[in-house]
Scaffold this active site. Structure first.
Site, short mmCIF file in Angstrom:
data_model
loop_
_atom_site.label_atom_id
_atom_site.label_comp_id
_atom_site.label_asym_id
_atom_site.label_seq_id
_atom_site.Cartn_x
_atom_site.Cartn_y
_atom_site.Cartn_z
N ARG A 176 47.48 32.96 32.28
CA ARG A 176 46.29 33.47 31.97
C ARG A 176 47.37 34.09 31.01
O ARG A 176 47.13 35.81 30.74
CB ARG A 176 46.15 34.96 33.16
N SER A 227 40.96 38.66 41.54
CA SER A 227 41.90 38.54 41.46
C SER A 227 42.69 40.12 40.81
O SER A 227 42.68 39.86 39.60
CB SER A 227 43.48 37.65 41.82
N GLU A 297 47.07 41.61 35.96
CA GLU A 297 46.09 40.46 35.66
C GLU A 297 45.48 41.35 35.09
O GLU A 297 44.71 41.15 33.93
CB GLU A 297 45.45 39.38 36.68
C1 LIG Z 1 34.56 37.96 41.79
C2 LIG Z 1 35.37 37.52 40.83
C3 LIG Z 1 36.05 36.44 40.98
C4 LIG Z 1 37.22 35.48 39.31
N1 LIG Z 1 38.12 34.30 39.32
C5 LIG Z 1 38.75 33.85 38.58
C6 LIG Z 1 39.43 32.87 39.07
O1 LIG Z 1 39.05 32.04 39.93
N2 LIG Z 1 39.44 32.04 37.99
C7 LIG Z 1 40.38 33.32 36.51
O2 LIG Z 1 40.64 33.38 35.85
N3 LIG Z 1 39.73 34.49 36.63
C8 LIG Z 1 39.52 34.91 37.69
N4 LIG Z 1 37.98 36.65 37.33
C9 LIG Z 1 38.02 37.14 36.44
C10 LIG Z 1 37.56 37.31 35.24
O3 LIG Z 1 36.27 36.57 35.26
C11 LIG Z 1 38.62 35.66 34.11
O4 LIG Z 1 39.38 36.54 33.96
C12 LIG Z 1 36.98 35.49 32.40
O5 LIG Z 1 38.09 35.15 31.48
C13 LIG Z 1 37.37 37.69 32.14
O6 LIG Z 1 36.50 37.15 30.75
P1 LIG Z 1 35.11 38.53 30.80
O7 LIG Z 1 34.51 37.78 29.53
O8 LIG Z 1 34.93 38.66 32.44
O9 LIG Z 1 36.54 39.08 29.99
P2 LIG Z 1 36.28 40.83 29.69
O10 LIG Z 1 36.90 40.99 31.49
O11 LIG Z 1 35.31 41.39 29.48
O12 LIG Z 1 37.85 40.55 28.69
C14 LIG Z 1 38.90 40.36 29.19
C15 LIG Z 1 39.80 40.34 28.21
O13 LIG Z 1 38.83 39.57 26.84
C16 LIG Z 1 39.23 40.35 25.90
N5 LIG Z 1 37.98 39.66 25.16
C17 LIG Z 1 36.89 39.33 26.10
N6 LIG Z 1 36.26 38.90 25.03
C18 LIG Z 1 36.95 38.47 23.60
C19 LIG Z 1 36.67 38.04 22.47
N7 LIG Z 1 35.52 36.57 22.22
N8 LIG Z 1 37.39 37.69 21.98
C20 LIG Z 1 38.37 38.46 22.02
N9 LIG Z 1 39.10 39.33 23.07
C21 LIG Z 1 38.08 38.93 24.22
C22 LIG Z 1 39.00 42.05 26.34
O14 LIG Z 1 38.84 42.17 25.65
C23 LIG Z 1 39.63 42.20 27.31
O15 LIG Z 1 40.73 41.80 26.95
C24 LIG Z 1 37.22 36.41 38.31
C25 LIG Z 1 37.10 37.69 38.80
C26 LIG Z 1 36.03 38.39 39.51
C27 LIG Z 1 35.26 39.45 39.44
#
Ligand SMILES: Cc1cc2nc3c(=O)[nH]c(=O)nc-3n(C[C@H](O)[C@H](O)[C@H](O)COP(=O)(O)OP(=O)(O)OC[C@H]3O[C@@H](n4cnc5c(N)ncnc54)[C@H](O)[C@@H]3O)c2cc1C
Length: 303
Positions: A176, A227, A297
């Site tokens: 991560r 998580s 996380e």
């Molecule tokens: C129901 C559920 C299930 C999930 N299952 C998993 C799983 O199986 N595996 C897993 O790894 N994660 C999981 N996640 C967590 C999440 O989906 C991941 O961490 C995902 O990668 C976050 O992406 P996001 O676009 O939502 O990021 P955001 O929540 O919008 O941002 C997360 C971080 O990334 C940064 N960021 C986002 N986009 C950019 C960009 N373009 N440039 C620079 N920085 C950026 C943001 O500033 C922030 O610090 C889950 C979440 C939920 C709600």
């Protein structure tokens, strides 16, 4: 004129649309968070660059948001400018590669790869984040993760507005973790994945299997950020939380899921304060019982 007013004026001049006091509940999977002073959904990389750099220049802290599935916004909201990547959602195939914009959803990227019979992205099916968020977090599931398939990412260096392509091996990927976490001045605009030829039916069967397992194990019927804690080396954090008797523990509207103890769910009206208090309770109890300090996380955004 205060800084927010100055930024509004600049955005108006650049014809970049924005909203004020936008509730972060509407832009996060937790459905928690107060208002962002300014919220921008740039239509393209040029707009994103201008919005980010103008905000920075004027002292209005920019925050890049993907699909908001790994963040917890403070109840007080965010006094700066939240800049969403969601409109950067292009996607194309070139031979064994797929390139897509940072705002593209990981699940639809996996579907696109399936339709092209390209293998390697099934793990991403069901991860609700954007590709940019996935690269930033090195998202993964079911023995797959972004680092295994990423060829490179393109980012905007917001300090000078230049674009750079970063090969996968320079992302310092870990669990991560990517080097983007150490470089808040870099915004991921695009990612290219190098995949392998696959059989449509095999890829589909794997994706369906992953989705079935997700639905069986995760409380997808409630708002959450997935998580909450990182895995502790050699231990399943969710199992420790379960063994500590914390399933169902709640503070206000936030509760440890009965279905998956690694998830904190918003049962209705949860505040950021509720979630943070519950996180502290869990950490304290896990330390008391196992002598282990677990790490979050989910990213708490305040300011
Ligand atoms: C129901 C559920 C299930 C999930 N299952 C998993 C799983 O199986 N595996 C897993 O790894 N994660 C999981 N996640 C967590 C999440 O989906 C991941 O961490 C995902 O990668 C976050 O992406 P996001 O676009 O939502 O990021 P955001 O929540 O919008 O941002 C997360 C971080 O990334 C940064 N960021 C986002 N986009 C950019 C960009 N373009 N440039 C620079 N920085 C950026 C943001 O500033 C922030 O610090 C889950 C979440 C939920 C709600």
């Amino acid at each position: 004129m205060d800084r927010i007013e100055q930024l509004k004026k600049v955005l108006d001049e650049l014809a970049i649309s924005y909203s004020e006091n936008e509730s972060m509940k509407d832009h996060t999977s937790f459905k928690i968070g107060g208002p962002a002073a300014i919220y921008v959904e740039p239509k393209n990389a040029e707009e994103l660059s201008s919005a980010f750099r103008s905000a920075s220049f004027l002292g209005v802290a920019p925050y890049v948001l993907g699909k908001g599935t790994n963040v917890l916004f403070d109840d007080e909201g965010y006094e700066g400018a939240v800049i969403s990547t969601l409109a950067l959602d292009s996607i194309e195939r070139d031979g064994m590669r797929i390139s897509c914009g940072a705002g593209h959803s990981m699940t639809s990227l996996a579907r696109f790869a399936l339709d092209e019979s390209l293998a390697g992205l099934s793990f991403a099916y069901g991860i609700p984040g954007s590709v940019g968020g996935g690269v930033y977090m090195n998202a993964g599931a079911y023995n797959g993760e972004i680092s295994y398939v990423l060829e490179n990412s393109t980012y905007l260096d917001t300090s000078d507005g230049t674009l750079h392509t970063l090969p996968a091996e320079l992302h310092e990927f870990g669990y991560r973790y990517s080097s983007y976490k150490a470089h808040p001045d870099r915004v991921i605009l695009n990612a290219t994945f190098l995949l392998r030829e696959g059989e449509y039916n095999d890829i589909k069967a794997e994706m369906d299997d992953f989705m079935t397992r997700r639905k069986a194990k995760q409380p997808l019927e409630y708002p959450s950020a997935g998580s909450v804690f990182k895995r502790y080396p050699g231990r399943y954090t969710a199992q420790m939380i379960d063994e500590a008797g914390l399933k169902g523990a709640s503070v206000g509207g936030a509760a440890v899921s009965e279905k998956h103890a690694g998830f904190i769910i918003n049962k209705g009206g949860a505040t950021c304060r509720d979630v943070l208090t519950l996180i502290d309770m869990i950490k304290t109890e896990i330390f008391r019982k196992f002598g282990i300090e677990i790490e979050c996380e989910v990213i708490h955004v305040k300011g």
